[in-house]
Design an enzyme around this catalytic site. Sequence first.
Site, PDB file in Angstrom:
ATOM      1  N   HIS A  95       0.709  -1.133   0.081  1.00 38.50           N
ATOM      2  CA  HIS A  95      -0.088   0.064   0.012  1.00 38.50           C
ATOM      3  C   HIS A  95       0.955   1.224  -0.130  1.00 38.50           C
ATOM      4  CE1 HIS A  95       1.313  -0.567   4.221  1.00 38.50           C
ATOM      5  NE2 HIS A  95       0.800   0.769   4.418  1.00 38.50           N
ATOM      6  N   HIS A 115       4.792   0.291   0.527  1.00 38.87           N
ATOM      7  CA  HIS A 115       5.576  -0.744   1.349  1.00 38.87           C
ATOM      8  C   HIS A 115       4.488  -1.748   1.921  1.00 38.87           C
ATOM      9  CE1 HIS A 115       3.663   2.913   3.727  1.00 38.87           C
ATOM     10  NE2 HIS A 115       3.687   2.136   4.591  1.00 38.87           N
ATOM     11  N   ARG A 129       5.393   5.753  14.575  1.00 38.07           N
ATOM     12  CA  ARG A 129       5.590   6.101  13.046  1.00 38.07           C
ATOM     13  C   ARG A 129       5.170   7.930  13.147  1.00 38.07           C
ATOM     14  NH1 ARG A 129       1.363   4.304   8.334  1.00 38.07           N
ATOM     15  NH2 ARG A 129       0.435   6.318   8.487  1.00 38.07           N
ATOM     16  N   ASP A 166       0.376   4.947   2.084  1.00 35.69           N
ATOM     17  CA  ASP A 166      -0.219   5.661   2.954  1.00 35.69           C
ATOM     18  C   ASP A 166      -1.152   7.020   2.518  1.00 35.69           C
ATOM     19  OD1 ASP A 166       0.843   3.796   4.783  1.00 35.69           O
ATOM     20  OD2 ASP A 166       2.450   5.186   5.289  1.00 35.69           O
TER      21      ASP A 166
END
Length: 277
Positions: A97, A253, A268, A99
């Site tokens: 995907h 990623h 994150r 983000d």
Amino acid sequence: MSIQVRKFSGGCGAEVLGVNIANLSNSDMDAVRQAYVDHGVIFFRDQKITEEEHIAFARRWGPININRFFPADQKYPEIAEVRKEKAQKTNIGGGWHTDHSYDVEPAMGSILVARQLPETGGDTLFANMYAAYDALSPGLKETLSHMRAIHSTAHVFGAGGFYQQTDPNNGMKTAHSDMPEATHPVVITHPESGRKALYVNPGFTVCFEGWTPMESKPLLDYLFAHAALPEFTCRFQWRDGSVAFWDNRATWHYAANDYHGQQRLMHRITIEGSALS
Ligand code: SIN
């Protein structure tokens, strides 16, 4: 030791050596920025970075996006927790995907810091969307250059979506009303490198604009399989002190879910981006 940038694999990513990201001079910052723009994802090792230093490093790149779906660290709302507990079977990000492609102004990228790692496993894979685009035929490039795609989030974060169906207690916030959707060009020109990159992804791209999902599926499936070819990817093995910083406009990623029964916690921070063209 002076800063060094070393390609991480033939197709994707680079390691940046000889820097402490908590204390980068302006000239080292410029070199790190260039590595990020050139390689799509950059990796650092042996960083002893506190939460405050993580936030300060992120702020040097732009405003921080507070994630609407991920649980935040109790003390630092800027830090999203990417957590999998021993008893959980579903991980976060366990499929290719990009983000935030469901946002009208997708996030620029994320800085992921390892906080608690399984003994083995829990690697993150990346795929280079510049390389994937470059390898397409001139005919397909021409066709895609006129197309846009719709990116959605309901099937992932919505009430009947992936996380609710597979692991309702994983701490992700389920979206009931705020389920963003956006349309972007299938091929974007990267705002910093000026290079063309393929901008569809298996996680969030649902169809081409003006096409039904059924019509879109064969071509999307082809593009997804093409972009995930091993020659466009790399696999990063985390260690204590590892940090990865990826560019959502240039990479996909995938968080490998191969450590059941062990805990993994990553911090994150996501940096805001802008509309793509
Ligand atoms: C993510 O998709 O942001 C998670 C990546 C990871 O945990 O390796």
